[in-house]
Scaffold this motif. Structure first.
Motif, short mmCIF file in Angstrom:
data_model
loop_
_atom_site.label_atom_id
_atom_site.label_comp_id
_atom_site.label_asym_id
_atom_site.label_seq_id
_atom_site.Cartn_x
_atom_site.Cartn_y
_atom_site.Cartn_z
N LYS A 207 -10.42 -9.90 6.77
CA LYS A 207 -9.12 -8.79 7.26
C LYS A 207 -7.41 -8.98 6.60
O LYS A 207 -6.77 -9.92 6.95
N MET A 208 -6.86 -7.92 6.28
CA MET A 208 -5.83 -7.88 5.84
C MET A 208 -5.33 -6.83 5.72
O MET A 208 -5.14 -5.39 6.35
N GLU A 209 -3.45 -6.83 5.29
CA GLU A 209 -2.69 -6.05 5.71
C GLU A 209 -2.50 -4.09 4.68
O GLU A 209 -3.48 -4.79 3.74
N LEU A 210 -2.86 -3.30 4.92
CA LEU A 210 -2.50 -1.98 4.01
C LEU A 210 -1.77 -1.20 4.03
O LEU A 210 -1.08 -0.76 5.11
N LEU A 211 -0.61 -1.41 3.45
CA LEU A 211 0.43 -0.55 2.69
C LEU A 211 0.29 0.40 1.73
O LEU A 211 0.25 -0.18 0.81
N SER A 212 0.48 1.41 1.98
CA SER A 212 0.19 2.07 1.08
C SER A 212 1.77 2.22 -0.03
O SER A 212 2.56 1.52 -0.22
N ALA A 213 1.19 2.56 -1.75
CA ALA A 213 2.03 2.12 -2.34
C ALA A 213 3.84 2.63 -2.64
O ALA A 213 4.89 1.32 -2.59
N GLU A 214 4.14 3.57 -1.08
CA GLU A 214 5.22 3.92 -1.56
C GLU A 214 6.42 3.18 -0.40
O GLU A 214 7.02 3.69 0.12
N PRO A 219 12.21 3.24 5.18
CA PRO A 219 11.91 3.57 5.84
C PRO A 219 10.14 3.25 6.28
O PRO A 219 9.86 3.39 7.02
N GLY A 220 9.35 2.14 5.37
CA GLY A 220 8.01 1.64 5.16
C GLY A 220 7.43 3.56 4.51
O GLY A 220 7.35 4.24 3.58
N ALA A 221 6.43 2.65 4.77
CA ALA A 221 5.07 3.81 4.48
C ALA A 221 5.05 4.50 4.77
O ALA A 221 5.34 5.29 5.86
N LEU A 222 4.26 5.95 4.45
CA LEU A 222 4.38 7.33 3.74
C LEU A 222 2.30 7.51 4.86
O LEU A 222 2.62 8.41 5.45
N ILE A 223 2.39 6.80 4.08
CA ILE A 223 0.16 6.84 4.19
C ILE A 223 -0.61 6.47 5.00
O ILE A 223 -1.03 6.45 6.39
N PHE A 224 -0.06 4.79 4.68
CA PHE A 224 -0.91 3.58 5.25
C PHE A 224 0.46 2.65 5.45
O PHE A 224 0.85 1.98 4.51
N GLY A 298 -1.26 10.50 -3.70
CA GLY A 298 -0.03 10.13 -3.06
C GLY A 298 0.43 10.40 -4.68
O GLY A 298 -0.44 9.45 -5.34
N VAL A 299 2.15 10.49 -4.48
CA VAL A 299 2.91 9.95 -5.92
C VAL A 299 3.49 9.71 -5.20
O VAL A 299 4.89 9.62 -3.98
N ASN A 300 4.67 8.46 -5.89
CA ASN A 300 5.94 8.24 -5.44
C ASN A 300 7.22 8.04 -6.42
O ASN A 300 6.34 7.60 -7.49
N SER A 312 14.86 6.92 -4.22
CA SER A 312 13.17 6.98 -3.40
C SER A 312 12.70 8.11 -3.30
O SER A 312 13.39 8.72 -1.91
N ALA A 313 11.62 8.69 -3.51
CA ALA A 313 11.18 10.28 -2.88
C ALA A 313 9.74 9.43 -3.03
O ALA A 313 8.49 9.02 -3.65
N ALA A 314 8.53 10.47 -1.67
CA ALA A 314 6.91 9.73 -2.18
C ALA A 314 6.51 11.49 -1.35
O ALA A 314 7.19 12.21 -0.03
N TYR A 315 5.28 11.82 -1.60
CA TYR A 315 4.83 13.19 -1.48
C TYR A 315 2.69 12.41 -1.13
O TYR A 315 2.41 12.06 -1.99
#
Length: 422
Positions: A207-214, A219-224, A298-300, A312-315
């Motif tokens: 069980k571990m941390e889930l951080l999306s790529a951006e 500001p931190g993660a946009l998705i997870f 997602g793209v970043n 930086s930017a993420a969508y």
């Protein structure tokens, strides 16, 4: 302790360590070739573990002092080609004769190494948040304040040269609630995973941390910004691939979601990547028009102008939601300046970001901007003393919740935190 016992223990060490048969000449006149300990004593003498007496005798039937035993243990500790079982035996002997070894000036390096195999990090963290909503429907204002105190421990233990295990234990208390009140106190094993590192290849299980790529942006993660249970494999250096599979559970979900993801990231002065995230759960049916599955792309991208300035930017887009297309997307654009280093007193940083957190943000970082909101977020952090960091964020925008009149509810959030790292 009899010297014969010492010989037996020493023989076990030498037999386990040597890769060839004993061939050393016996220097002691009182150890005949047909003696049971002949090979062991000969090899110990050749290795310098035992020296005998000035008259050329070993005197193996004589009681020895703890001081003499400690000398032999210290010399055995210097051997570097032992098996794991023999090394464990030496470590136990070193623990028994630790005082004598210290008096001899012998550093018990193996014991210190074993102690260093388990490392503890953690922090004490106080967080204050204040959320405000202004509605035009009833010209009302609503404010929600929260005071949270968290104590975190993060042990890491070495298994071998490639594997180690990690954990995170969080103890939280809501300071604005009475003791015993629902939700006032919580102790949770947040993460627990095993990690194997083989050069540019890494595997994690548990069980571990889930951080999306951006999530590299301030500001931190946009998705997870969440956690999952399962497996993660990543490989590559500047261009890195990450694959994940497992389950995501949440207090709001009665049926955990099955989860799979793939990310491709390039790290350099120019940073960029793409990610695909797939979740399936019966809980999604009311939001997806009868489908159990959600697919998010997602793209970043980011660019470092120098060591202090980063843009930086993420969508991200979720095409499975049974909602208007404007709710299926999420995006953020951020400018970061410097950053606080907990070990560097006086270091600081700041950022400003425009965030649109909607249906493609299933678990975004919401220290500032909240779920289903859009607006401007600003933040700063400052290292007041070594390992004491202050941070603050402010968000102001509008509610995107499709259940209310779009854009008519104004929202804001004040976030403050002090962290004591150890």
């Amino acid at each position: 302790m009899k010297k014969t016992l010492v010989s037996a223990l020493s023989a076990a060490l030498v037999i386990g360590a040597a890769s060839t048969t004993f061939a050393a000449a016996n220097p002691f006149s009182d150890v005949p070739r047909d003696h049971w300990a002949y090979d062991a004593v000969s090899q110990l003498a050749a290795d310098g573990v035992v020296e005998g007496y000035g008259d050329g005798t070993y005197r193996g039937d004589r009681n020895i002092t703890r001081y003499e035993m400690a000398q032999m243990v210290g010399k055995a500790m210097a051997k570097g080609d032992m098996s794991a079982s023999d090394r464990a035996l030496v470590d136990r002997l070193a623990a028994e004769f630790a005082d004598e070894l210290n008096n001899l000036g012998v550093r018990v390096s193996n014991l210190e190494r074993n102690a260093d195999m388990v490392k503890w990090n953690g922090k004490l963290e106080y967080t204050y948040t204040s959320e405000r909503v202004e509605t035009l429907r009833d010209s009302g204002k609503k404010r929600t304040n929260d005071d949270n105190l968290l104590f975190r421990l993060e042990p890491s233990a070495e298994v071998n040269s490639h594997w180690h295990v990690n954990a995170r234990l969080d103890a939280e208390t809501k300071m604005n609630k009475d003791a015993g009140e629902a939700g006032s106190d919580k102790v949770e094993l947040k993460y627990a995973w095993a990690q194997g590192d083989y050069g540019d290849f890494q595997v994690k299980l548990g069980k571990m941390e889930l951080l999306s790529a951006e999530a590299y942006a301030k500001p931190g993660a946009l998705i997870f910004d969440h956690h999952f249970s399962g497996a993660e494999v990543s490989f590559g250096k500047d261009l890195r691939v990450k694959l994940q599979a497992g389950r995501i559970s949440d207090e709001e979900l009665t049926d955990p979601a099955n989860y799979q993801a793939a990310e491709l990231m390039y790290n350099g002065r120019l940073t960029g990547g793409v990610g695909y995230y797939r979740l399936s759960s019966k809980n999604y049916i009311p939001f997806t028009g009868g489908k159990e599955q959600i697919n998010i792309w997602g793209v970043n991208a980011g660019y470092s102008f120098d060591k202090n300035n980063f843009l930086s930017a993420a969508y991200a887009r979720n095409n499975n939601l049974a909602m208007d297309k404007k709710y299926k997307k999420s995006y953020q654009v951020s400018y970061d300046y410097k950053g606080a280093n907990p070990e560097d007193r006086g270091s600081w940083g700041a950022y400003v970001s425009y965030r649109y957190i909607a249906g493609a943000a299933l678990g975004a970082t919401t220290d500032g901007a909240m779920e289903f909101t859009k607006g401007v977020e600003v933040g700063t952090d400052y290292t007041l003393f070594p390992n004491v960091v202050l941070s603050a964020k402010y968000f102001r925008g509008k509610d995107l919740n499709p259940r209310v009149i779009d854009g008519q509810d104004k929202v804001s959030k004040l976030f403050g935190r002090v962290e004591f790292f150890f």
